[in-house]
Design a protein around this motif. Sequence first.
Motif, PDB file in Angstrom:
ATOM      1  N   GLN A 230      36.450  28.161  50.161  1.00  0.00           N
ATOM      2  CA  GLN A 230      37.701  28.713  50.667  1.00  0.00           C
ATOM      3  C   GLN A 230      37.406  29.724  51.763  1.00  0.00           C
ATOM      4  OE1 GLN A 230      38.896  29.643  46.351  1.00  0.00           O
ATOM      5  NE2 GLN A 230      40.847  29.367  47.387  1.00  0.00           N
ATOM      6  N   THR A 231      38.061  29.590  52.892  1.00  0.00           N
ATOM      7  CA  THR A 231      37.881  30.555  53.976  1.00  0.00           C
ATOM      8  C   THR A 231      38.687  31.819  53.717  1.00  0.00           C
ATOM      9  OG1 THR A 231      39.669  29.498  55.215  1.00  0.00           O
ATOM     10  CG2 THR A 231      37.408  28.764  55.666  1.00  0.00           C
ATOM     11  N   SER A 232      39.817  31.712  53.049  1.00  0.00           N
ATOM     12  CA  SER A 232      40.611  32.878  52.676  1.00  0.00           C
ATOM     13  C   SER A 232      41.363  32.556  51.397  1.00  0.00           C
ATOM     14  CB  SER A 232      41.577  33.262  53.793  1.00  0.00           C
ATOM     15  OG  SER A 232      42.543  32.252  53.983  1.00  0.00           O
ATOM     16  N   PHE A 233      41.627  33.588  50.588  1.00  0.00           N
ATOM     17  CA  PHE A 233      42.307  33.368  49.321  1.00  0.00           C
ATOM     18  C   PHE A 233      42.833  34.693  48.793  1.00  0.00           C
ATOM     19  CE2 PHE A 233      37.897  34.238  48.532  1.00  0.00           C
ATOM     20  CZ  PHE A 233      37.903  35.120  47.463  1.00  0.00           C
ATOM     21  N   THR A 234      43.698  34.607  47.798  1.00  0.00           N
ATOM     22  CA  THR A 234      44.163  35.767  47.047  1.00  0.00           C
ATOM     23  C   THR A 234      43.849  35.512  45.588  1.00  0.00           C
ATOM     24  OG1 THR A 234      46.366  34.820  46.750  1.00  0.00           O
ATOM     25  CG2 THR A 234      46.023  36.240  48.681  1.00  0.00           C
ATOM     26  N   ASN A 235      43.502  36.574  44.859  1.00  0.00           N
ATOM     27  CA  ASN A 235      43.111  36.405  43.469  1.00  0.00           C
ATOM     28  C   ASN A 235      43.258  37.748  42.746  1.00  0.00           C
ATOM     29  OD1 ASN A 235      41.615  36.163  41.015  1.00  0.00           O
ATOM     30  ND2 ASN A 235      40.545  34.403  41.877  1.00  0.00           N
ATOM     31  N   PRO A 236      44.154  37.836  41.739  1.00  0.00           N
ATOM     32  CA  PRO A 236      44.341  39.098  41.010  1.00  0.00           C
ATOM     33  C   PRO A 236      43.072  39.570  40.312  1.00  0.00           C
ATOM     34  CG  PRO A 236      46.148  37.575  40.560  1.00  0.00           C
ATOM     35  CD  PRO A 236      45.104  36.800  41.295  1.00  0.00           C
ATOM     36  N   ASP A 237      42.244  38.641  39.812  1.00  0.00           N
ATOM     37  CA  ASP A 237      40.994  39.039  39.166  1.00  0.00           C
ATOM     38  C   ASP A 237      40.030  39.673  40.161  1.00  0.00           C
ATOM     39  OD1 ASP A 237      41.762  38.218  36.644  1.00  0.00           O
ATOM     40  OD2 ASP A 237      41.040  36.175  36.942  1.00  0.00           O
ATOM     41  N   ILE A 238      39.995  39.118  41.359  1.00  0.00           N
ATOM     42  CA  ILE A 238      39.165  39.719  42.403  1.00  0.00           C
ATOM     43  C   ILE A 238      39.703  41.098  42.768  1.00  0.00           C
ATOM     44  CG2 ILE A 238      38.294  39.459  44.752  1.00  0.00           C
ATOM     45  CD1 ILE A 238      37.085  37.525  42.814  1.00  0.00           C
ATOM     46  N   ASP A 239      41.031  41.253  42.742  1.00  0.00           N
ATOM     47  CA  ASP A 239      41.622  42.572  43.002  1.00  0.00           C
ATOM     48  C   ASP A 239      41.079  43.606  42.010  1.00  0.00           C
ATOM     49  OD1 ASP A 239      43.068  41.299  44.928  1.00  0.00           O
ATOM     50  OD2 ASP A 239      44.946  41.270  43.814  1.00  0.00           O
ATOM     51  N   LYS A 240      41.034  43.227  40.734  1.00  0.00           N
ATOM     52  CA  LYS A 240      40.528  44.148  39.713  1.00  0.00           C
ATOM     53  C   LYS A 240      39.048  44.445  39.933  1.00  0.00           C
ATOM     54  CE  LYS A 240      43.743  42.429  36.192  1.00  0.00           C
ATOM     55  NZ  LYS A 240      43.837  41.746  34.866  1.00  0.00           N
ATOM     56  N   LEU A 241      38.304  43.419  40.290  1.00  0.00           N
ATOM     57  CA  LEU A 241      36.880  43.601  40.547  1.00  0.00           C
ATOM     58  C   LEU A 241      36.657  44.576  41.688  1.00  0.00           C
ATOM     59  CD1 LEU A 241      33.849  42.879  40.431  1.00  0.00           C
ATOM     60  CD2 LEU A 241      34.375  40.891  41.851  1.00  0.00           C
ATOM     61  N   VAL A 242      37.359  44.342  42.793  1.00  0.00           N
ATOM     62  CA  VAL A 242      37.189  45.195  43.972  1.00  0.00           C
ATOM     63  C   VAL A 242      37.632  46.620  43.667  1.00  0.00           C
ATOM     64  CG1 VAL A 242      37.925  45.559  46.350  1.00  0.00           C
ATOM     65  CG2 VAL A 242      37.402  43.259  45.550  1.00  0.00           C
ATOM     66  N   TYR A 243      38.704  46.753  42.900  1.00  0.00           N
ATOM     67  CA  TYR A 243      39.203  48.092  42.564  1.00  0.00           C
ATOM     68  C   TYR A 243      38.198  48.857  41.706  1.00  0.00           C
ATOM     69  CZ  TYR A 243      42.067  51.739  40.468  1.00  0.00           C
ATOM     70  OH  TYR A 243      42.555  52.943  40.032  1.00  0.00           O
TER      71      TYR A 243
END
Length: 424
Positions: A230-243
Amino acid sequence: MITKIKFTLVSIFALAVSFIPFATAKAQESLIFGQKHAYSVFVKSNKEAFVFARLALTNPDESPLTKSSFTLSNAKASEMSVYQVVLPQDCAQYDYRSGSNKCVRYKEPSYTQDYSYYGSGHGDTKNIEYHKVTYQESGGKYSFDLPKTVEPHKSTAIIVIYATKDYISNSFGRYTFNFETLAVEQRITEANVAVTAETDFQLKNPDKSYDYPYYGGLESGANLSANSAQTSFTNPDIDKLVYSIGGRGQLNKTFNSITPNETVSVKGMFANSWFKLYLFEVLMTILGLGGFFALLIFLSKKYGGRIRQTTQTSTVNSQSVQNRFTLLVPLYWIASFVSALLVGGLTLAITALDKNNALDFLDNASPIVEVFTVLIAIIVYLFAVIGPAISVGTRYKWKAAVTVIILQFIWYIAAALLLVSLSN
Protein backbone atom coordinates in the motif's frame (compact mmCIF):
# COMPACT_ATOMS: atom_id res chain seq x y z
CA MET A 1 46.97 54.30 -2.59
CA ILE A 2 46.24 54.54 1.15
CA THR A 3 42.75 55.80 0.35
CA LYS A 4 42.09 52.75 -1.87
CA ILE A 5 43.30 50.37 0.88
CA LYS A 6 41.03 52.06 3.45
CA PHE A 7 38.09 51.84 1.05
CA THR A 8 38.78 48.13 0.45
CA LEU A 9 38.99 47.34 4.19
CA VAL A 10 35.81 49.26 4.94
CA SER A 11 34.02 47.42 2.14
CA ILE A 12 35.15 44.00 3.43
CA PHE A 13 34.08 44.92 6.97
CA ALA A 14 30.68 46.13 5.77
CA LEU A 15 30.19 42.95 3.73
CA ALA A 16 31.12 40.77 6.73
CA VAL A 17 28.76 42.68 9.02
CA SER A 18 25.96 42.28 6.49
CA PHE A 19 26.23 38.46 6.81
CA ILE A 20 25.93 38.45 10.61
CA PRO A 21 22.12 38.87 10.73
CA PHE A 22 21.80 36.16 8.06
CA ALA A 23 23.96 33.72 10.07
CA THR A 24 22.10 34.60 13.27
CA ALA A 25 18.76 34.02 11.58
CA LYS A 26 19.88 30.64 10.29
CA ALA A 27 21.05 29.65 13.79
CA GLN A 28 17.74 30.79 15.27
CA GLU A 29 15.82 28.87 12.61
CA SER A 30 17.84 25.78 13.44
CA LEU A 31 16.86 26.07 17.09
CA ILE A 32 13.21 26.93 16.42
CA PHE A 33 12.56 24.50 13.59
CA GLY A 34 14.79 21.68 14.78
CA GLN A 35 13.46 18.14 14.76
CA LYS A 36 11.84 16.42 17.70
CA HIS A 37 12.40 12.67 18.02
CA ALA A 38 10.73 9.94 20.04
CA TYR A 39 11.80 6.29 20.30
CA SER A 40 10.26 3.15 21.76
CA VAL A 41 12.74 0.28 21.90
CA PHE A 42 11.56 -3.25 22.64
CA VAL A 43 14.38 -5.64 23.61
CA LYS A 44 14.08 -9.43 23.55
CA SER A 45 16.04 -12.39 24.88
CA ASN A 46 16.74 -13.65 21.34
CA LYS A 47 18.98 -10.56 21.05
CA GLU A 48 16.57 -8.86 18.67
CA ALA A 49 15.44 -5.29 19.20
CA PHE A 50 12.40 -3.65 17.63
CA VAL A 51 12.71 0.12 17.26
CA PHE A 52 9.77 2.45 16.68
CA ALA A 53 10.86 6.01 15.93
CA ARG A 54 8.86 9.17 15.24
CA LEU A 55 10.82 12.01 13.63
CA ALA A 56 8.81 15.22 13.71
CA LEU A 57 10.29 17.98 11.58
CA THR A 58 9.46 21.44 10.29
CA ASN A 59 10.54 22.95 6.98
CA PRO A 60 12.59 26.05 7.92
CA ASP A 61 13.19 27.17 4.33
CA GLU A 62 11.18 29.37 2.01
CA SER A 63 11.05 26.63 -0.61
CA PRO A 64 9.04 23.36 -0.37
CA LEU A 65 10.74 20.40 1.32
CA THR A 66 10.71 17.34 -0.94
CA LYS A 67 13.58 15.18 0.40
CA SER A 68 14.81 13.93 3.74
CA SER A 69 17.22 11.39 5.21
CA PHE A 70 18.50 9.77 8.38
CA THR A 71 21.49 7.60 9.29
CA LEU A 72 21.46 4.33 11.22
CA SER A 73 24.92 4.41 12.77
CA ASN A 74 25.90 1.41 14.88
CA ALA A 75 23.48 -1.23 13.60
CA LYS A 76 22.23 -2.88 10.46
CA ALA A 77 18.49 -3.25 10.10
CA SER A 78 17.18 -6.69 9.18
CA GLU A 79 13.76 -5.20 8.42
CA MET A 80 12.94 -1.56 7.78
CA SER A 81 9.71 0.33 7.10
CA VAL A 82 9.44 4.11 6.70
CA TYR A 83 6.23 6.13 6.48
CA GLN A 84 5.33 9.77 6.26
CA VAL A 85 2.45 10.90 8.44
CA VAL A 86 -0.11 13.41 7.18
CA LEU A 87 -2.32 14.73 9.95
CA PRO A 88 -5.74 16.31 9.31
CA GLN A 89 -6.24 19.96 10.05
CA ASP A 90 -7.26 20.77 13.59
CA CYS A 91 -10.24 22.94 14.40
CA ALA A 92 -9.24 26.34 15.77
CA GLN A 93 -12.74 27.77 16.27
CA TYR A 94 -16.18 26.20 16.64
CA ASP A 95 -19.54 27.82 16.01
CA TYR A 96 -21.04 27.36 19.44
CA ARG A 97 -23.76 29.96 18.87
CA SER A 98 -25.60 27.84 16.33
CA GLY A 99 -25.55 24.85 18.69
CA SER A 100 -24.11 22.60 16.00
CA ASN A 101 -20.48 22.86 17.16
CA LYS A 102 -19.52 23.25 13.53
CA CYS A 103 -15.90 24.17 12.86
CA VAL A 104 -15.65 27.59 11.25
CA ARG A 105 -11.86 27.94 11.24
CA TYR A 106 -9.10 25.35 10.92
CA LYS A 107 -5.40 25.45 11.75
CA GLU A 108 -2.45 23.45 10.60
CA PRO A 109 -1.51 20.53 12.87
CA SER A 110 1.68 20.83 14.87
CA TYR A 111 3.67 17.64 14.47
CA THR A 112 6.45 18.81 16.75
CA GLN A 113 4.31 19.91 19.68
CA ASP A 114 0.92 18.19 19.66
CA TYR A 115 0.49 14.44 19.35
CA SER A 116 -3.17 14.41 20.41
CA TYR A 117 -4.18 13.19 16.96
CA TYR A 118 -2.68 9.76 17.42
CA GLY A 119 -5.50 7.76 18.94
CA SER A 120 -5.62 9.68 22.21
CA GLY A 121 -9.29 10.53 22.03
CA HIS A 122 -8.74 14.14 21.00
CA GLY A 123 -8.74 15.43 17.46
CA ASP A 124 -9.71 13.58 14.31
CA THR A 125 -8.03 10.19 14.37
CA LYS A 126 -10.00 8.75 11.44
CA ASN A 127 -8.28 10.64 8.64
CA ILE A 128 -4.63 10.26 9.57
CA GLU A 129 -2.79 9.18 6.44
CA TYR A 130 0.35 7.07 6.30
CA HIS A 131 2.32 7.21 3.05
CA LYS A 132 4.90 4.54 2.45
CA VAL A 133 8.37 5.92 1.77
CA THR A 134 10.64 4.36 -0.83
CA TYR A 135 14.20 4.85 0.38
CA GLN A 136 17.73 4.30 -0.90
CA GLU A 137 20.29 2.98 1.59
CA SER A 138 24.02 3.50 1.32
CA GLY A 139 26.45 2.97 4.19
CA GLY A 140 23.71 3.19 6.78
CA LYS A 141 22.26 6.42 5.36
CA TYR A 142 18.63 6.24 4.24
CA SER A 143 17.67 8.90 1.70
CA PHE A 144 14.20 9.32 0.25
CA ASP A 145 11.73 11.60 -1.48
CA LEU A 146 8.81 12.67 0.66
CA PRO A 147 5.50 11.35 -0.71
CA LYS A 148 3.87 14.60 0.44
CA THR A 149 5.71 17.88 -0.05
CA VAL A 150 6.12 20.00 3.08
CA GLU A 151 5.42 23.66 2.44
CA PRO A 152 7.60 26.40 4.00
CA HIS A 153 7.27 26.56 7.79
CA LYS A 154 4.89 23.59 7.79
CA SER A 155 5.53 20.29 9.56
CA THR A 156 5.39 16.57 9.00
CA ALA A 157 6.48 13.38 10.74
CA ILE A 158 8.44 10.35 9.59
CA ILE A 159 7.77 6.98 11.21
CA VAL A 160 10.70 4.55 11.15
CA ILE A 161 10.21 0.94 12.22
CA TYR A 162 13.05 -1.55 12.09
CA ALA A 163 14.46 -4.70 13.68
CA THR A 164 18.10 -5.42 14.41
CA LYS A 165 20.29 -7.82 16.39
CA ASP A 166 23.22 -5.43 16.70
CA TYR A 167 22.14 -3.67 19.91
CA ILE A 168 22.03 -6.65 22.30
CA SER A 169 24.66 -9.09 23.61
CA ASN A 170 24.29 -11.99 26.06
CA SER A 171 26.61 -13.04 28.87
CA PHE A 172 25.50 -15.69 31.39
CA GLY A 173 21.85 -14.80 30.96
CA ARG A 174 22.56 -11.08 31.42
CA TYR A 175 21.55 -9.19 28.28
CA THR A 176 23.21 -5.83 27.71
CA PHE A 177 22.00 -3.36 25.11
CA ASN A 178 23.43 -0.20 23.61
CA PHE A 179 20.81 1.67 21.60
CA GLU A 180 21.87 4.64 19.50
CA THR A 181 19.49 7.24 18.09
CA LEU A 182 19.20 8.08 14.40
CA ALA A 183 21.37 10.86 13.06
CA VAL A 184 19.86 13.62 10.90
CA GLU A 185 21.24 16.68 9.17
CA GLN A 186 19.16 19.04 11.31
CA ARG A 187 19.45 19.97 14.96
CA ILE A 188 17.31 17.84 17.28
CA THR A 189 15.76 19.99 19.98
CA GLU A 190 14.56 17.01 22.00
CA ALA A 191 14.78 13.21 21.82
CA ASN A 192 12.85 10.90 24.13
CA VAL A 193 13.89 7.24 24.37
CA ALA A 194 11.80 4.60 26.15
CA VAL A 195 13.13 1.06 26.52
CA THR A 196 10.97 -1.93 27.48
CA ALA A 197 11.94 -5.59 27.91
CA GLU A 198 9.83 -8.53 26.88
CA THR A 199 7.43 -10.23 29.31
CA ASP A 200 9.04 -12.00 32.31
CA PHE A 201 12.23 -9.98 31.88
CA GLN A 202 13.20 -6.90 33.83
CA LEU A 203 15.59 -4.05 33.26
CA LYS A 204 18.33 -3.14 35.68
CA ASN A 205 17.49 0.02 37.65
CA PRO A 206 14.12 0.59 35.92
CA ASP A 207 11.87 3.58 36.49
CA LYS A 208 9.38 3.07 39.29
CA SER A 209 6.29 3.41 37.09
CA TYR A 210 5.77 2.93 33.39
CA ASP A 211 3.09 2.31 30.78
CA TYR A 212 3.53 -0.84 28.72
CA PRO A 213 3.60 0.54 25.17
CA TYR A 214 1.29 -0.58 22.40
CA TYR A 215 3.16 -2.32 19.58
CA GLY A 216 0.23 -3.79 17.68
CA GLY A 217 1.74 -7.28 17.77
CA LEU A 218 5.00 -6.21 16.16
CA GLU A 219 6.98 -7.08 19.28
CA SER A 220 6.20 -10.76 18.70
CA GLY A 221 8.01 -10.71 15.37
CA ALA A 222 5.24 -9.74 12.94
CA ASN A 223 6.31 -8.64 9.49
CA LEU A 224 7.29 -4.99 9.65
CA SER A 225 6.56 -4.59 5.96
CA ALA A 226 2.99 -5.86 6.11
CA ASN A 227 1.72 -2.71 4.40
CA SER A 228 4.44 -2.64 1.77
CA ALA A 229 1.90 -3.12 -1.02
CA GLN A 230 0.00 0.00 0.00
CA THR A 231 1.37 3.41 -0.93
CA SER A 232 -0.97 5.16 1.53
CA PHE A 233 -3.48 3.97 4.11
CA THR A 234 -5.31 4.77 7.33
CA ASN A 235 -5.36 2.41 10.28
CA PRO A 236 -6.60 3.02 13.87
CA ASP A 237 -4.16 0.42 15.24
CA ILE A 238 -1.27 2.22 13.60
CA ASP A 239 -2.61 5.44 15.16
CA LYS A 240 -2.29 3.85 18.61
CA LEU A 241 1.18 2.56 17.80
CA VAL A 242 2.40 5.94 16.60
CA TYR A 243 0.83 7.69 19.59
CA SER A 244 2.59 5.35 22.03
CA ILE A 245 6.07 5.95 20.57
CA GLY A 246 8.21 7.64 23.18
CA GLY A 247 5.70 6.98 25.97
CA ARG A 248 7.00 5.89 29.34
CA GLY A 249 8.83 2.58 29.25
CA GLN A 250 10.75 0.66 31.88
CA LEU A 251 13.77 2.89 31.21
CA ASN A 252 13.36 6.47 29.97
CA LYS A 253 15.91 9.03 28.85
CA THR A 254 15.49 12.56 27.47
CA PHE A 255 18.18 14.40 25.50
CA ASN A 256 18.14 18.05 24.45
CA SER A 257 19.86 20.09 21.74
CA ILE A 258 21.54 17.32 19.75
CA THR A 259 23.72 18.81 17.02
CA PRO A 260 23.33 17.81 13.34
CA ASN A 261 24.67 14.32 12.49
CA GLU A 262 25.21 13.59 16.19
CA THR A 263 23.76 10.59 18.02
CA VAL A 264 23.16 9.76 21.66
CA SER A 265 23.05 6.28 23.17
CA VAL A 266 21.07 4.55 25.90
CA LYS A 267 22.75 1.60 27.61
CA GLY A 268 21.30 -0.92 30.01
CA MET A 269 20.84 -4.53 31.02
CA PHE A 270 17.91 -6.91 31.33
CA ALA A 271 17.45 -10.48 32.58
CA ASN A 272 14.75 -12.83 33.80
CA SER A 273 15.83 -12.68 37.47
CA TRP A 274 17.05 -10.11 39.96
CA PHE A 275 20.06 -12.28 40.84
CA LYS A 276 21.34 -12.30 37.25
CA LEU A 277 20.94 -8.54 36.96
CA TYR A 278 22.95 -7.85 40.10
CA LEU A 279 25.30 -10.86 39.91
CA PHE A 280 28.43 -8.70 39.82
CA GLU A 281 27.28 -6.62 42.79
CA VAL A 282 26.38 -9.74 44.79
CA LEU A 283 29.77 -11.36 44.10
CA MET A 284 31.61 -8.15 44.98
CA THR A 285 29.63 -7.89 48.23
CA ILE A 286 30.46 -11.49 49.17
CA LEU A 287 34.13 -11.00 48.34
CA GLY A 288 34.17 -7.72 50.21
CA LEU A 289 32.64 -9.27 53.33
CA GLY A 290 35.03 -12.21 53.14
CA GLY A 291 38.01 -9.89 52.80
CA PHE A 292 36.75 -7.70 55.64
CA PHE A 293 36.36 -10.60 58.06
CA ALA A 294 39.73 -12.02 57.02
CA LEU A 295 41.36 -8.66 57.74
CA LEU A 296 39.47 -8.39 61.02
CA ILE A 297 40.66 -11.83 62.16
CA PHE A 298 44.24 -10.95 61.19
CA LEU A 299 44.17 -7.66 63.09
CA SER A 300 42.45 -9.28 66.05
CA LYS A 301 45.12 -11.96 66.33
CA LYS A 302 47.91 -9.43 65.99
CA TYR A 303 46.62 -6.53 68.06
CA GLY A 304 43.41 -7.52 69.78
CA GLY A 305 44.52 -10.24 72.13
CA ARG A 306 41.96 -12.92 72.87
CA ILE A 307 38.89 -13.46 74.96
CA ARG A 308 39.34 -15.89 77.81
CA GLN A 309 36.59 -17.44 79.88
CA THR A 310 36.89 -18.40 83.53
CA THR A 311 34.69 -19.97 86.10
CA GLN A 312 36.16 -17.78 88.81
CA THR A 313 33.62 -15.02 89.35
CA SER A 314 36.06 -12.92 91.33
CA THR A 315 38.64 -12.89 88.58
CA VAL A 316 36.38 -12.33 85.53
CA ASN A 317 37.40 -8.71 85.02
CA SER A 318 41.13 -9.47 85.16
CA GLN A 319 41.26 -12.72 83.21
CA SER A 320 38.38 -12.62 80.68
CA VAL A 321 39.96 -9.99 78.50
CA GLN A 322 43.63 -9.35 77.95
CA ASN A 323 44.98 -6.64 75.67
CA ARG A 324 41.68 -6.57 73.83
CA PHE A 325 40.38 -3.77 71.58
CA THR A 326 36.65 -4.48 71.34
CA LEU A 327 36.21 -3.29 67.74
CA LEU A 328 38.75 -5.90 66.64
CA VAL A 329 36.86 -8.85 68.08
CA PRO A 330 35.52 -10.92 65.14
CA LEU A 331 32.78 -12.42 67.30
CA TYR A 332 31.19 -9.01 67.85
CA TRP A 333 31.20 -8.23 64.12
CA ILE A 334 29.73 -11.61 63.26
CA ALA A 335 26.99 -11.26 65.87
CA SER A 336 26.08 -7.77 64.65
CA PHE A 337 26.11 -8.98 61.05
CA VAL A 338 23.73 -11.84 61.92
CA SER A 339 21.43 -9.33 63.61
CA ALA A 340 21.45 -7.05 60.56
CA LEU A 341 20.67 -10.04 58.32
CA LEU A 342 17.72 -11.02 60.53
CA VAL A 343 16.31 -7.48 60.45
CA GLY A 344 16.74 -7.24 56.69
CA GLY A 345 15.20 -10.68 56.14
CA LEU A 346 12.18 -9.83 58.30
CA THR A 347 11.70 -6.55 56.43
CA LEU A 348 11.83 -8.29 53.06
CA ALA A 349 9.44 -11.00 54.27
CA ILE A 350 6.85 -8.50 55.51
CA THR A 351 7.19 -6.48 52.30
CA ALA A 352 6.65 -9.62 50.19
CA LEU A 353 3.60 -10.64 52.27
CA ASP A 354 2.09 -7.19 51.90
CA LYS A 355 2.82 -7.12 48.14
CA ASN A 356 1.10 -10.49 47.69
CA ASN A 357 -1.90 -9.33 49.74
CA ALA A 358 -1.18 -11.94 52.42
CA LEU A 359 -1.86 -9.38 55.15
CA ASP A 360 -5.23 -8.27 53.81
CA PHE A 361 -6.98 -10.42 56.42
CA LEU A 362 -6.09 -7.74 58.99
CA ASP A 363 -8.48 -5.32 57.29
CA ASN A 364 -11.47 -7.35 58.47
CA ALA A 365 -9.95 -8.72 61.66
CA SER A 366 -10.98 -7.70 65.15
CA PRO A 367 -8.90 -5.09 67.03
CA ILE A 368 -7.60 -7.83 69.36
CA VAL A 369 -6.20 -9.80 66.42
CA GLU A 370 -4.61 -6.65 64.97
CA VAL A 371 -2.97 -5.73 68.28
CA PHE A 372 -1.81 -9.33 68.81
CA THR A 373 -0.29 -9.42 65.30
CA VAL A 374 1.51 -6.12 65.83
CA LEU A 375 2.88 -7.30 69.19
CA ILE A 376 4.21 -10.49 67.59
CA ALA A 377 5.91 -8.44 64.87
CA ILE A 378 7.48 -6.14 67.48
CA ILE A 379 8.72 -9.08 69.56
CA VAL A 380 10.24 -10.77 66.52
CA TYR A 381 11.97 -7.51 65.51
CA LEU A 382 13.30 -7.00 69.03
CA PHE A 383 14.67 -10.54 69.04
CA ALA A 384 16.39 -9.87 65.69
CA VAL A 385 17.88 -6.60 66.98
CA ILE A 386 18.99 -7.53 70.50
CA GLY A 387 19.00 -11.33 70.42
CA PRO A 388 22.59 -11.76 69.14
CA ALA A 389 23.75 -8.93 71.45
CA ILE A 390 22.20 -10.61 74.50
CA SER A 391 23.71 -13.94 73.49
CA VAL A 392 27.18 -12.38 73.37
CA GLY A 393 26.57 -10.30 76.50
CA THR A 394 25.69 -13.32 78.63
CA ARG A 395 29.20 -14.63 78.02
CA TYR A 396 31.27 -11.46 77.85
CA LYS A 397 29.29 -8.94 79.94
CA TRP A 398 27.26 -5.87 79.00
CA LYS A 399 30.09 -4.02 77.23
CA ALA A 400 30.17 -6.74 74.62
CA ALA A 401 26.39 -6.48 74.12
CA VAL A 402 26.60 -2.69 73.70
CA THR A 403 29.44 -3.10 71.21
CA VAL A 404 27.37 -5.55 69.13
CA ILE A 405 24.42 -3.13 69.04
CA ILE A 406 26.70 -0.25 67.99
CA LEU A 407 28.24 -2.35 65.24
CA GLN A 408 24.76 -3.15 63.95
CA PHE A 409 24.31 0.49 62.93
CA ILE A 410 27.50 0.29 60.89
CA TRP A 411 25.99 -2.64 58.98
CA TYR A 412 22.73 -0.72 58.49
CA ILE A 413 24.63 2.25 57.05
CA ALA A 414 26.63 -0.06 54.75
CA ALA A 415 23.41 -1.75 53.58
CA ALA A 416 21.78 1.63 52.91
CA LEU A 417 24.78 2.80 50.87
CA LEU A 418 24.73 -0.49 48.91
CA LEU A 419 21.02 -0.07 48.10
CA VAL A 420 21.59 3.51 46.96
CA SER A 421 24.44 2.41 44.68
CA LEU A 422 22.27 -0.38 43.20
CA SER A 423 19.40 2.03 42.55
CA ASN A 424 21.73 4.33 40.64
